[in-house]
Scaffold this active site. Structure first.
Site, PDB file in Angstrom:
ATOM      1  CB  CYS A  94      39.819  37.582  49.168  1.00  0.00           C
ATOM      2  SG  CYS A  94      40.124  35.704  48.726  1.00  0.00           S
ATOM      3  CG  HIS A  95      43.104  36.619  43.764  1.00  0.00           C
ATOM      4  ND1 HIS A  95      41.792  36.098  43.534  1.00  0.00           N
ATOM      5  CD2 HIS A  95      43.603  36.996  42.472  1.00  0.00           C
ATOM      6  CE1 HIS A  95      41.178  36.563  42.285  1.00  0.00           C
ATOM      7  NE2 HIS A  95      42.396  37.028  41.645  1.00  0.00           N
TER       8      HIS A  95
ATOM      9  CD  GLU B 295      42.918  38.411  38.354  1.00  0.00           C
ATOM     10  OE1 GLU B 295      43.180  39.663  38.865  1.00  0.00           O
ATOM     11  OE2 GLU B 295      42.121  37.697  39.290  1.00  0.00           O
TER      12      GLU B 295
ATOM     13  CG  ASN C 189      36.121  35.894  49.862  1.00  0.00           C
ATOM     14  OD1 ASN C 189      34.574  35.449  49.816  1.00  0.00           O
ATOM     15  ND2 ASN C 189      36.610  35.828  48.872  1.00  0.00           N
TER      16      ASN C 189
ATOM     17  CE1 TYR D 129      44.349  41.652  53.422  1.00  0.00           C
ATOM     18  CE2 TYR D 129      46.552  41.949  53.032  1.00  0.00           C
ATOM     19  CZ  TYR D 129      45.601  41.189  53.248  1.00  0.00           C
ATOM     20  OH  TYR D 129      45.638  39.851  52.806  1.00  0.00           O
TER      21      TYR D 129
END
Length: 171
Positions: A131-132, A158, A123, A96
């Site tokens: 956003c993850h 991912e 989001n 962040y």
């Protein structure tokens, strides 16, 4: 007019929304900040077929390009944060604080990581606006409206380096 349809992902049901041209929403069913009154006509738009194909590939572990329109409605600040989210590469994470600094560089204005966190959490197009991929400074997997378990699963899917990431401590 708002159009909606459902998608069953390996992580649970999802709801898509469209204005007829663009994808305007993608939420895990029941997630935090899911629109309380999402009323729309169930319709099999060609766009929904494109999004389904994208999601199918994504959940197979692919990194498909987004070749359909996405329009996330929100304040100028939120849209700026969501644009930064779209630039986070597949399989990587950003904090962040890093997002806040990137926004400061782009706008020339001071920005608090907490404010960025609020925009990230709201989001409206989960997964596609990733956003993850945002984590706490200490590697904590905090702040995913779809649930921490889903955030963990998406990052694992991912192939993100999970060695420096951890679930937040129980309160």
């Amino acid at each position: 007019m708002i159009y909606i349809t459902k998608y069953l992902s390996p992580l649970g049901g999802m709801t898509m929304a469209s204005d007829g041209t663009h994808l305007t929403g993608l939420w895990f069913d029941g997630q935090k900040y899911f629109p309380a009154r999402l009323a729309g006509e169930e319709k099999g738009l060609p766009l929904f077929g494109q999004v389904r194909t994208w999601l199918d590939g994504y959940f197979r572990g692919e990194n498909p390009p987004v070749r359909f329109g996405v329009r996330a409605e929100g304040s100028l600040f939120r849209r700026a944060v969501w644009e930064l989210l779209r630039a986070i590469p597949y399989g990587t994470t950003m904090t962040y604080g890093q997002l806040a600094r990137a926004l400061e560089e782009r706008t020339g204005r001071r920005c608090a990581a907490q404010a960025v966190g609020g925009a990230v959490g709201h989001n409206p197009v989960s997964v596609i606006i990733p956003c993850h991929r945002v984590v706490g400074t200490n590697g904590s997997l905090t702040g995913y409206a779809g649930g921490i378990g889903k955030k963990y699963a998406l990052l694992q899917l991912e192939g993100a380096d999970m060695t420096k990431l951890h679930l937040p401590a129980a309160r």
